[in-house]
Design a protein around this motif. Structure first.
Motif, PDB file in Angstrom:
ATOM      1  N   TYR A   1       0.834  -1.310   0.057  1.00  0.00           N
ATOM      2  CA  TYR A   1      -0.047  -0.087   0.075  1.00  0.00           C
ATOM      3  C   TYR A   1       1.027   1.110   0.262  1.00  0.00           C
ATOM      4  CZ  TYR A   1      -2.346   4.028   1.889  1.00  0.00           C
ATOM      5  OH  TYR A   1      -2.912   5.359   1.844  1.00  0.00           O
ATOM      6  N   SER A   2       0.640   2.314  -0.654  1.00  0.00           N
ATOM      7  CA  SER A   2       1.188   3.455  -0.714  1.00  0.00           C
ATOM      8  C   SER A   2       0.300   4.639  -0.932  1.00  0.00           C
ATOM      9  CB  SER A   2       2.244   3.692  -1.808  1.00  0.00           C
ATOM     10  OG  SER A   2       1.543   3.787  -2.975  1.00  0.00           O
ATOM     11  N   PHE A   3       1.014   5.805  -0.454  1.00  0.00           N
ATOM     12  CA  PHE A   3       0.248   7.113  -0.290  1.00  0.00           C
ATOM     13  C   PHE A   3       1.125   8.254  -1.283  1.00  0.00           C
ATOM     14  CE2 PHE A   3      -0.250  11.554   1.059  1.00  0.00           C
ATOM     15  CZ  PHE A   3      -1.482  11.931   0.855  1.00  0.00           C
ATOM     16  N   GLN A   4       0.557   8.489  -2.379  1.00  0.00           N
ATOM     17  CA  GLN A   4       1.423   9.231  -3.133  1.00  0.00           C
ATOM     18  C   GLN A   4       0.775  10.649  -3.388  1.00  0.00           C
ATOM     19  OE1 GLN A   4       1.078   6.846  -6.865  1.00  0.00           O
ATOM     20  NE2 GLN A   4       3.030   5.908  -6.443  1.00  0.00           N
ATOM     21  N   MET A   5       1.805  11.647  -3.594  1.00  0.00           N
ATOM     22  CA  MET A   5       1.416  12.969  -3.818  1.00  0.00           C
ATOM     23  C   MET A   5       2.248  13.469  -5.384  1.00  0.00           C
ATOM     24  SD  MET A   5       2.566  14.640  -0.314  1.00  0.00           S
ATOM     25  CE  MET A   5       4.219  13.855  -0.495  1.00  0.00           C
ATOM     26  N   PRO A   6       1.144  14.031  -6.125  1.00  0.00           N
ATOM     27  CA  PRO A   6       2.045  14.608  -7.460  1.00  0.00           C
ATOM     28  C   PRO A   6       2.996  15.570  -7.112  1.00  0.00           C
ATOM     29  CG  PRO A   6      -0.107  15.665  -7.073  1.00  0.00           C
ATOM     30  CD  PRO A   6      -0.142  14.597  -6.018  1.00  0.00           C
TER      31      PRO A   6
ATOM     32  N   LEU B   1       5.432  11.328  -5.594  1.00  0.00           N
ATOM     33  CA  LEU B   1       6.260  10.977  -4.615  1.00  0.00           C
ATOM     34  C   LEU B   1       5.523  10.434  -3.536  1.00  0.00           C
ATOM     35  CD1 LEU B   1       9.242  11.221  -3.165  1.00  0.00           C
ATOM     36  CD2 LEU B   1       8.404  13.382  -2.224  1.00  0.00           C
ATOM     37  N   GLY B   2       5.910   9.313  -2.818  1.00  0.00           N
ATOM     38  CA  GLY B   2       5.175   8.632  -1.783  1.00  0.00           C
ATOM     39  C   GLY B   2       5.718   7.770  -0.845  1.00  0.00           C
ATOM     40  N   ILE B   3       5.164   7.216   0.157  1.00  0.00           N
ATOM     41  CA  ILE B   3       5.355   6.349   1.170  1.00  0.00           C
ATOM     42  C   ILE B   3       4.980   4.942   0.980  1.00  0.00           C
ATOM     43  CG2 ILE B   3       5.630   5.870   3.542  1.00  0.00           C
ATOM     44  CD1 ILE B   3       5.580   8.767   4.135  1.00  0.00           C
ATOM     45  N   ARG B   4       5.725   3.921   0.544  1.00  0.00           N
ATOM     46  CA  ARG B   4       5.043   2.613   0.490  1.00  0.00           C
ATOM     47  C   ARG B   4       5.406   1.751   1.788  1.00  0.00           C
ATOM     48  NH1 ARG B   4       3.142  -0.058  -3.979  1.00  0.00           N
ATOM     49  NH2 ARG B   4       3.718   1.952  -5.221  1.00  0.00           N
ATOM     50  N   ALA B   5       4.401   1.071   1.923  1.00  0.00           N
ATOM     51  CA  ALA B   5       4.564  -0.058   3.041  1.00  0.00           C
ATOM     52  C   ALA B   5       3.968  -1.402   2.559  1.00  0.00           C
ATOM     53  CB  ALA B   5       3.342   0.057   4.265  1.00  0.00           C
ATOM     54  N   ALA B   6       4.714  -2.398   2.925  1.00  0.00           N
ATOM     55  CA  ALA B   6       4.602  -3.835   2.372  1.00  0.00           C
ATOM     56  C   ALA B   6       4.598  -4.729   3.483  1.00  0.00           C
ATOM     57  CB  ALA B   6       5.373  -3.994   1.210  1.00  0.00           C
ATOM     58  N   ILE B   7       4.094  -6.080   3.227  1.00  0.00           N
ATOM     59  CA  ILE B   7       4.230  -7.238   4.063  1.00  0.00           C
ATOM     60  C   ILE B   7       4.608  -8.179   3.055  1.00  0.00           C
ATOM     61  CG2 ILE B   7       2.667  -6.529   5.836  1.00  0.00           C
ATOM     62  CD1 ILE B   7       0.484  -8.370   4.839  1.00  0.00           C
TER      63      ILE B   7
ATOM     64  N   ALA C   1      -1.692  19.513 -12.380  1.00  0.00           N
ATOM     65  CA  ALA C   1      -2.528  20.211 -12.872  1.00  0.00           C
ATOM     66  C   ALA C   1      -3.759  19.337 -13.141  1.00  0.00           C
ATOM     67  CB  ALA C   1      -2.162  20.552 -14.351  1.00  0.00           C
ATOM     68  N   LEU C   2      -3.652  17.790 -12.845  1.00  0.00           N
ATOM     69  CA  LEU C   2      -4.790  17.105 -13.207  1.00  0.00           C
ATOM     70  C   LEU C   2      -5.226  16.399 -12.119  1.00  0.00           C
ATOM     71  CD1 LEU C   2      -6.585  16.088 -15.647  1.00  0.00           C
ATOM     72  CD2 LEU C   2      -4.939  14.265 -16.275  1.00  0.00           C
ATOM     73  N   PHE C   3      -4.445  16.006 -11.156  1.00  0.00           N
ATOM     74  CA  PHE C   3      -4.662  15.221  -9.989  1.00  0.00           C
ATOM     75  C   PHE C   3      -4.240  15.651  -8.521  1.00  0.00           C
ATOM     76  CE2 PHE C   3      -4.300  11.774 -13.411  1.00  0.00           C
ATOM     77  CZ  PHE C   3      -5.809  11.710 -13.710  1.00  0.00           C
ATOM     78  N   GLY C   4      -4.782  15.223  -7.690  1.00  0.00           N
ATOM     79  CA  GLY C   4      -4.325  15.557  -6.183  1.00  0.00           C
ATOM     80  C   GLY C   4      -3.569  14.206  -5.685  1.00  0.00           C
ATOM     81  N   ASN C   5      -3.767  13.986  -4.497  1.00  0.00           N
ATOM     82  CA  ASN C   5      -3.184  12.853  -4.033  1.00  0.00           C
ATOM     83  C   ASN C   5      -3.958  11.481  -4.433  1.00  0.00           C
ATOM     84  OD1 ASN C   5      -1.560  14.661  -2.483  1.00  0.00           O
ATOM     85  ND2 ASN C   5      -2.576  14.858  -0.624  1.00  0.00           N
ATOM     86  N   ASN C   6      -3.081  10.393  -4.124  1.00  0.00           N
ATOM     87  CA  ASN C   6      -3.878   9.315  -4.484  1.00  0.00           C
ATOM     88  C   ASN C   6      -3.389   8.223  -3.473  1.00  0.00           C
ATOM     89  OD1 ASN C   6      -1.468   7.620  -5.503  1.00  0.00           O
ATOM     90  ND2 ASN C   6      -1.760   8.934  -7.467  1.00  0.00           N
ATOM     91  N   HIS C   7      -4.174   6.998  -3.511  1.00  0.00           N
ATOM     92  CA  HIS C   7      -3.704   5.839  -2.825  1.00  0.00           C
ATOM     93  C   HIS C   7      -3.275   4.499  -3.798  1.00  0.00           C
ATOM     94  CE1 HIS C   7      -5.140   7.564   0.861  1.00  0.00           C
ATOM     95  NE2 HIS C   7      -6.102   8.013   0.023  1.00  0.00           N
ATOM     96  N   THR C   8      -2.319   3.754  -3.656  1.00  0.00           N
ATOM     97  CA  THR C   8      -2.301   2.422  -4.464  1.00  0.00           C
ATOM     98  C   THR C   8      -2.354   0.989  -3.903  1.00  0.00           C
ATOM     99  OG1 THR C   8       0.311   2.512  -4.396  1.00  0.00           O
ATOM    100  CG2 THR C   8      -0.705   4.090  -5.864  1.00  0.00           C
TER     101      THR C   8
END
Length: 272
Positions: free
Chosen positions: A54-59, A251-257, A66-73
């Motif tokens: 899972y990650s939280f990303q910022m453009p 740019l984001g922070i990714r966590a994984a198991i 110009a198109l998107f805000g923050n997202n989740h993956t």
């Protein structure tokens, strides 16, 4: 064609990971005759691992902002870690965001009325929302620099990747309203600003592998960049095909198991 290329690269990655161990015959699934117990507390363990992320990303680039805000993956991958702590993986991620920054007038143009509203197929003003969606596939290679504790399979890692990124805008109407004809069926593809292209990534983080194999995780700071071009043949608002080249970046922070597949070394003593 892209699916076949990605499948070929995936097989190539697995072959390279195997060769990094020096002998393909030493790689075997748990429980096979060639596999043996491993003491993760004392040695660098080569192993295949299944990963959920899972990650939280910022453009971070102008074209993306110009198109998107923050997202989740969310996503998954297959990893191979060698006895030298080299890391190889093939992974896929699904992007989802609730913030679309482009104005509705710039997106839908003439299908809006004077109040920037859309009249649905039922002849009423429709309640609708815009969302960011996307997929990101990549192959990665990295190196982990282990600490003495808790074991030689945990430490700081750096990693880079190459792949393909696709993003688009999804329009959803309220359950009570039917989409208007300009946004129904295949017509909606003329407004979704879908674009994709070659992507690259770089990350640095910490990987922890439990000595008991119960809990394994990683946390990393990750940058994903892509050179993208529009994937639709026609943009209804532009009344032409969009031919621009975009520089997308997150740019984001990714966590994984992780779920490793190596066999544990049997205990020295058993008590009954």
């Amino acid at each position: 064609m892209r699916t076949r290329i990605f499948a070929f690269l995936s097989l190539l990655l697995m072959f390279v990971a195997a060769r990094a161990q020096g002998d393909l015959s030493t790689i075997s699934a748990p429980g096979t005759p060639n596999s043996r117990g491993r003491d993760i507390r004392k040695e660098c363990v080569p192993t295949w691992m299944f990963q959920a992320t899972y990650s939280f990303q910022m453009p971070v680039t102008a074209d993306t902002k110009a198109l998107f805000g923050n997202n989740h993956t969310v996503g998954g991958s297959v990893y191979y870690k060698t006895s030298k702590n080299w890391l190889f993986s093939v992974n896929g991620n699904y992007l989802s965001g609730n913030k679309v920054k482009i104005s509705r007038r710039d997106l839908f143009g003439e299908i809006l009325d004077l109040n920037d509203e859309i009249i649905t197929g039922d002849g009423i003003y429709g309640s609708y929302a815009l969302f960011e969606r996307g997929v990101h596939f990549q192959l990665t290679c990295g190196k982990m620099f282990a600490f003495k504790k808790p074991n030689p399979n945990s430490g700081i890692f750096v990693q880079g990747g190459l792949g393909f990124l696709v993003t688009w805008i999804r329009t959803e109407f309220g359950s009570y309203a039917s989409p208007p004809k300009p946004l129904n069926d295949d017509y909606r593809y003329g407004y979704d600003r879908k674009r994709g292209g070659f992507a690259y990534s770089a990350s640095v983080g910490y990987l922890f592998m439990s000595s008991t194999r119960v809990f394994n995780f990683s946390v990393a700071v990750e940058y994903v960049g892509a050179i993208t071009t529009p994937m639709r043949e026609w943009d209804f608002n532009l009344k032409a095909k969009d031919t621009k080249v975009y520089n997308d970046g997150y740019l984001g922070i990714r966590a994984a198991i992780y779920i490793p597949t190596y066999r544990r070394m049997p205990a020295d003593y058993y008590y009954y």
